[in-house]
Design a protein around this motif. Structure first.
Motif, PDB file in Angstrom:
ATOM      1  N   ASP A 304       0.745  -1.295   0.052  1.00 13.85           N
ATOM      2  CA  ASP A 304      -0.123  -0.052   0.002  1.00 13.85           C
ATOM      3  C   ASP A 304       0.792   1.054   0.015  1.00 13.85           C
ATOM      4  O   ASP A 304       0.475   2.261  -0.307  1.00 13.85           O
ATOM      5  CB  ASP A 304      -0.862  -0.008   1.313  1.00 13.85           C
ATOM      6  CG  ASP A 304      -2.170   0.863   1.045  1.00 13.85           C
ATOM      7  OD1 ASP A 304      -2.802   0.971  -0.119  1.00 13.85           O
ATOM      8  OD2 ASP A 304      -2.396   1.685   2.060  1.00 13.85           O
ATOM      9  N   THR A 305       2.117   1.253   0.357  1.00  9.14           N
ATOM     10  CA  THR A 305       3.065   2.238   0.470  1.00  9.14           C
ATOM     11  C   THR A 305       3.250   2.706  -1.037  1.00  9.14           C
ATOM     12  O   THR A 305       3.930   4.155  -1.142  1.00  9.14           O
ATOM     13  CB  THR A 305       4.419   2.113   1.109  1.00  9.14           C
ATOM     14  OG1 THR A 305       5.053   1.054   0.780  1.00  9.14           O
ATOM     15  CG2 THR A 305       4.108   1.442   2.735  1.00  9.14           C
ATOM     16  N   LEU A 306       3.117   2.037  -1.674  1.00  7.98           N
ATOM     17  CA  LEU A 306       3.452   2.224  -3.338  1.00  7.98           C
ATOM     18  C   LEU A 306       2.538   3.633  -4.016  1.00  7.98           C
ATOM     19  O   LEU A 306       3.146   4.269  -4.715  1.00  7.98           O
ATOM     20  CB  LEU A 306       3.350   0.986  -4.316  1.00  7.98           C
ATOM     21  CG  LEU A 306       4.219   0.037  -3.927  1.00  7.98           C
ATOM     22  CD1 LEU A 306       4.098  -1.186  -4.834  1.00  7.98           C
ATOM     23  CD2 LEU A 306       5.625   0.472  -3.964  1.00  7.98           C
ATOM     24  N   ARG A 307       1.373   3.593  -3.239  1.00  6.89           N
ATOM     25  CA  ARG A 307       0.336   4.733  -3.840  1.00  6.89           C
ATOM     26  C   ARG A 307       0.330   5.901  -2.859  1.00  6.89           C
ATOM     27  O   ARG A 307      -0.589   6.812  -3.020  1.00  6.89           O
ATOM     28  CB  ARG A 307      -0.964   4.232  -3.861  1.00  6.89           C
ATOM     29  CG  ARG A 307      -1.745   3.637  -2.760  1.00  6.89           C
ATOM     30  CD  ARG A 307      -3.004   2.771  -3.012  1.00  6.89           C
ATOM     31  NE  ARG A 307      -3.736   2.695  -1.678  1.00  6.89           N
ATOM     32  CZ  ARG A 307      -4.763   3.502  -1.433  1.00  6.89           C
ATOM     33  NH1 ARG A 307      -5.109   4.294  -2.173  1.00  6.89           N
ATOM     34  NH2 ARG A 307      -5.522   3.225  -0.252  1.00  6.89           N
ATOM     35  N   LEU A 308       1.204   5.826  -1.690  1.00  6.06           N
ATOM     36  CA  LEU A 308       1.378   7.024  -0.841  1.00  6.06           C
ATOM     37  C   LEU A 308       2.601   7.874  -1.080  1.00  6.06           C
ATOM     38  O   LEU A 308       3.401   7.490  -1.821  1.00  6.06           O
ATOM     39  CB  LEU A 308       1.489   6.435   0.460  1.00  6.06           C
ATOM     40  CG  LEU A 308       0.504   5.419   0.990  1.00  6.06           C
ATOM     41  CD1 LEU A 308       0.781   5.051   2.373  1.00  6.06           C
ATOM     42  CD2 LEU A 308      -1.031   6.103   1.086  1.00  6.06           C
ATOM     43  N   GLN A 309       2.160   9.196  -0.790  1.00  8.75           N
ATOM     44  CA  GLN A 309       3.265  10.189  -0.965  1.00  8.75           C
ATOM     45  C   GLN A 309       3.375  10.940   0.696  1.00  8.75           C
ATOM     46  O   GLN A 309       2.594  10.977   1.526  1.00  8.75           O
ATOM     47  CB  GLN A 309       2.716  11.287  -1.799  1.00  8.75           C
ATOM     48  CG  GLN A 309       2.931  11.111  -3.271  1.00  8.75           C
ATOM     49  CD  GLN A 309       2.669  12.363  -4.153  1.00  8.75           C
ATOM     50  OE1 GLN A 309       2.249  13.306  -3.725  1.00  8.75           O
ATOM     51  NE2 GLN A 309       3.154  11.815  -5.490  1.00  8.75           N
ATOM     52  N   VAL A 310       4.421  11.476   0.627  1.00  7.99           N
ATOM     53  CA  VAL A 310       4.826  12.043   2.095  1.00  7.99           C
ATOM     54  C   VAL A 310       5.124  13.527   1.823  1.00  7.99           C
ATOM     55  O   VAL A 310       5.955  13.867   1.007  1.00  7.99           O
ATOM     56  CB  VAL A 310       6.023  11.421   2.850  1.00  7.99           C
ATOM     57  CG1 VAL A 310       6.298  12.200   3.976  1.00  7.99           C
ATOM     58  CG2 VAL A 310       5.528   9.805   2.883  1.00  7.99           C
ATOM     59  N   LYS A 317      10.099  15.030  12.734  1.00 10.45           N
ATOM     60  CA  LYS A 317       9.246  14.862  13.789  1.00 10.45           C
ATOM     61  C   LYS A 317       7.706  14.710  13.040  1.00 10.45           C
ATOM     62  O   LYS A 317       7.244  13.552  13.657  1.00 10.45           O
ATOM     63  CB  LYS A 317       9.326  16.129  14.720  1.00 10.45           C
ATOM     64  CG  LYS A 317      10.449  16.181  15.606  1.00 10.45           C
ATOM     65  CD  LYS A 317      10.450  17.598  16.585  1.00 10.45           C
ATOM     66  CE  LYS A 317      11.708  17.461  17.245  1.00 10.45           C
ATOM     67  NZ  LYS A 317      11.613  18.580  18.144  1.00 10.45           N
ATOM     68  N   VAL A 318       7.271  15.647  12.488  1.00  3.43           N
ATOM     69  CA  VAL A 318       5.841  15.266  12.024  1.00  3.43           C
ATOM     70  C   VAL A 318       5.819  15.171  10.564  1.00  3.43           C
ATOM     71  O   VAL A 318       6.457  16.054   9.767  1.00  3.43           O
ATOM     72  CB  VAL A 318       5.102  16.630  12.548  1.00  3.43           C
ATOM     73  CG1 VAL A 318       3.450  16.303  12.078  1.00  3.43           C
ATOM     74  CG2 VAL A 318       5.216  16.694  14.127  1.00  3.43           C
ATOM     75  N   TYR A 319       5.262  14.327   9.950  1.00  7.27           N
ATOM     76  CA  TYR A 319       4.775  14.201   8.548  1.00  7.27           C
ATOM     77  C   TYR A 319       3.406  13.730   8.035  1.00  7.27           C
ATOM     78  O   TYR A 319       2.539  13.499   9.087  1.00  7.27           O
ATOM     79  CB  TYR A 319       5.650  12.783   8.027  1.00  7.27           C
ATOM     80  CG  TYR A 319       7.270  12.890   8.186  1.00  7.27           C
ATOM     81  CD1 TYR A 319       7.763  13.720   7.156  1.00  7.27           C
ATOM     82  CD2 TYR A 319       7.684  12.664   9.611  1.00  7.27           C
ATOM     83  CE1 TYR A 319       9.170  13.614   7.192  1.00  7.27           C
ATOM     84  CE2 TYR A 319       9.175  12.997   9.677  1.00  7.27           C
ATOM     85  CZ  TYR A 319       9.922  13.445   8.645  1.00  7.27           C
ATOM     86  OH  TYR A 319      11.256  13.688   8.761  1.00  7.27           O
ATOM     87  N   GLU A 320       3.182  14.276   6.827  1.00  5.92           N
ATOM     88  CA  GLU A 320       1.614  14.025   6.292  1.00  5.92           C
ATOM     89  C   GLU A 320       1.635  12.873   5.073  1.00  5.92           C
ATOM     90  O   GLU A 320       2.684  12.899   4.516  1.00  5.92           O
ATOM     91  CB  GLU A 320       1.186  15.501   5.719  1.00  5.92           C
ATOM     92  CG  GLU A 320       0.358  16.215   6.670  1.00  5.92           C
ATOM     93  CD  GLU A 320      -0.499  17.385   6.029  1.00  5.92           C
ATOM     94  OE1 GLU A 320      -1.098  17.833   6.636  1.00  5.92           O
ATOM     95  OE2 GLU A 320      -0.052  17.558   4.648  1.00  5.92           O
ATOM     96  N   VAL A 321       0.904  11.984   5.422  1.00  2.09           N
ATOM     97  CA  VAL A 321       0.882  10.866   4.365  1.00  2.09           C
ATOM     98  C   VAL A 321      -0.339  10.840   3.690  1.00  2.09           C
ATOM     99  O   VAL A 321      -1.394  10.716   4.276  1.00  2.09           O
ATOM    100  CB  VAL A 321       1.343   9.567   4.982  1.00  2.09           C
ATOM    101  CG1 VAL A 321       1.326   8.326   4.164  1.00  2.09           C
ATOM    102  CG2 VAL A 321       2.732   9.538   5.703  1.00  2.09           C
TER     103      VAL A 321
END
Length: 544
Positions: A304-310, A317-321
């Motif tokens: 599922d990580t293949l279709r995600l962006q960061v 510290k903090v990220y949006e996925v």
């Protein structure tokens, strides 16, 4: 029932972990009963953090609700913790079976219990499992909603209503998000007068997944485990079968469960996945530690990580996925998952709460790990529950030592503790000999304490199997000398089905009935036509 009692007594001689209890009425007829065995209690000790409980199955000659306690093993498979037959479905009876279950399990309470909607059951759970999170089956609530207001979902004026409804129920990340979006949906599609939706809103904290995202309930949101267990029993026993048949079927199913567990343990220990999908170091690490079936679930998260962006909110510290805009598979409502990390202390957290619920890292955290080139998953995020047996860390004892004055509970606690020590000591001759010497000393000291208490008239003689706990409940418990009687037989001839039929089922049944009536009418017409023509044919034959 006398045959059942004799069977249980015989099993108890071979299995010290066997436990059973009966509840009687004034005529000594069995109204409820519970039983479990040593294998099931062992499974509960390891996997009793989440249980499913369901009472919808009544296929037996007494028409008593059959109530299995079901859980999930370390391979993600279904297992049995115990079974009960209930005389009724009142809060008092549910309380009796839950208290009996806890006694049989050495006082250990589950973290989560999932059931169908039943007010009496909810009341009993609140009294017995005071620190356990209780949730209702999401599947049944959604199914009931489709049956009651299915026409609303299919109406042209309500285009995308079902997609909106399904997204809000299943995908909200916070309780606040749900409590904003649901009223908006009601207003947008003018659903203010739909009573079932009003009821769902009122009881939202009992079944909506977002209210349970931090409560351990691995890979399930419904009582499907219980229903699957019911189906397994249905294949072996039917409406005319006795309780004895259920006992034997219970043993057969448990044999199958343990054979499957041993087989999967062996496969996980001796076989490695044929291929790693992505060749990441964290994937290789997971393949070495996880049981095979659990590793496949982990691979799905990696996939599922293949279709995600960061995107970075605060470096380190903090990220949006979020789902990539160019992904074919898009969400109905795009959401951004907040991932908070602390690399020096190896802490990772996501707003979705998957690790708390399933005991496995989510694709959002894994995506951030891959972006930051994290080479190894911290050990604390690969929980013992899902590990191969030889890869498990030392398990902290969860056996309850506060057994008060209940001899049955004390016996179960000591049996479980003793079995655990015996299992370790039997691996080597030195530890075996040490254990035997210490047991002889323990036996002498215990016997001395018993004799000392006997001299001061403080000893108590309590039965281990079925007994009276208090004078108040004396008429409800079975003493071994009491002659027990069978429950009243159910009148199965012409018995109405207990299961509520869905609208779709009724429509199909009506359609079949109409088709059958039409076929019968056609056959009748043909028969009448044949009868009318026959005399003419005979007359023609005579004149010729």
């Amino acid at each position: 029932m006398k045959q059942v009692l004799n069977y249980l007594k015989k099993k108890e001689q071979d299995d010290p972990g066997m436990y059973y209890k009966f509840k009687l009425d004034e005529e000594n007829k069995v109204t409820s009963m519970f039983w479990t065995d040593g294998r099931s209690t062992q499974l509960y000790e390891e996997y009793g953090d989440c249980i499913s409980f369901d009472t919808t199955y009544r296929t037996n000659r007494y028409n008593m609700p059959f109530a299995p306690f079901v859980g999930v093993t370390g391979h993600g498979s279904t297992c049995l913790f115990g079974c009960a037959f209930l005389g009724d479905e009142t809060a008092e009876t549910f309380k009796w079976v839950f208290e009996t279950f806890i006694t049989a399990m050495g006082g250990k309470h589950p973290k989560t219990i999932i059931t169908d909607q039943d007010n009496a059951m909810r009341s009993a759970i609140a009294q017995v499992f005071q620190n356990t999170k209780h949730r209702n089956c999401l599947f049944h609530i959604k199914k009931n909603c489709r049956e009651k207001i299915g026409s609303m979902f299919s109406a042209k004026a309500n285009r995308n209503l079902y997609e909106e409804y399904d997204d809000i129920l299943n995908n909200c990340l916070t309780e606040e998000e749900f409590e904003v979006l649901w009223p908006q949906m009601i207003e947008k599609f003018s659903l203010q007068n739909i009573k079932y939706l009003q009821l769902m809103w009122k009881n939202r904290a009992q079944f909506v997944p977002v209210y349970f995202k931090y409560d351990f309930c691995p890979f399930i949101q419904s009582t499907a485990l219980s229903e699957g267990t019911n189906s397994r029993f249905k294949r072996g026993v039917g409406p005319q079968h006795s309780v004895m048949s259920f006992m034997k079927e219970y043993e057969n199913i448990n044999d199958t469960i343990f054979d499957t567990e041993y087989s999967k343990d062996f496969q996980s220990r001796t076989k490695m996945p044929k291929t790693l999908w992505f060749n990441y170091l964290i994937e290789e690490q997971a393949s070495e530690l996880y049981n095979l079936d659990i590793f496949r679930k982990f691979q799905n998260e990696l996939k599922d990580t293949l279709r995600l962006q960061v995107s970075v909110i605060q470096q380190g510290k903090v990220y949006e996925v979020f789902v990539s805009p160019n992904s074919i598979q898009q969400e109905y409502r795009q959401r951004k998952h907040i991932v908070i990390i602390d690399l020096p202390n190896e802490n990772f957290g996501c707003i979705c709460g998957k690790f708390s619920k399933d005991g496995m890292l989510c694709s959002h955290i894994l995506k951030v790990m891959l972006e930051l080139n994290v080479r190894k998953i911290p050990e604390k995020y690969i929980i013992d529950r899902w590990r191969k047996k030889e890869k498990k860390e030392k398990v902290k004892g969860s056996i309850h030592t506060d057994a008060t004055d209940n001899s049955v509970l004390m016996f179960n606690v000591l049996s479980r503790k003793g079995a655990d020590i015996a299992s370790k000591a039997s691996k080597r001759k030195r530890t075996y000999q040490f254990m035997m010497e210490e047991l002889e000393k323990l036996e002498m000291n215990v016997q001395l304490m018993i004799e000392q208490e006997a001299e001061t008239h403080l000893s108590q003689d309590e039965s281990n199997t079925v007994q009276n706990d208090t004078v108040q409940h004396a008429e409800e418990e079975i003493i071994e000398e009491v002659e027990i009687e069978d429950p009243d037989l159910a009148n199965t001839k012409g018995r109405k089905p207990k299961r509520y039929r869905r609208i779709v089922e009724k429509m199909i049944e009506t359609s079949k009935r109409k088709s059958k009536d039409e076929q019968h009418t056609t056959e009748t017409r043909k028969k009448n036509n044949t009868q009318e023509e026959t005399p003419k044919e005979k007359l023609h034959a005579k004149t010729s």
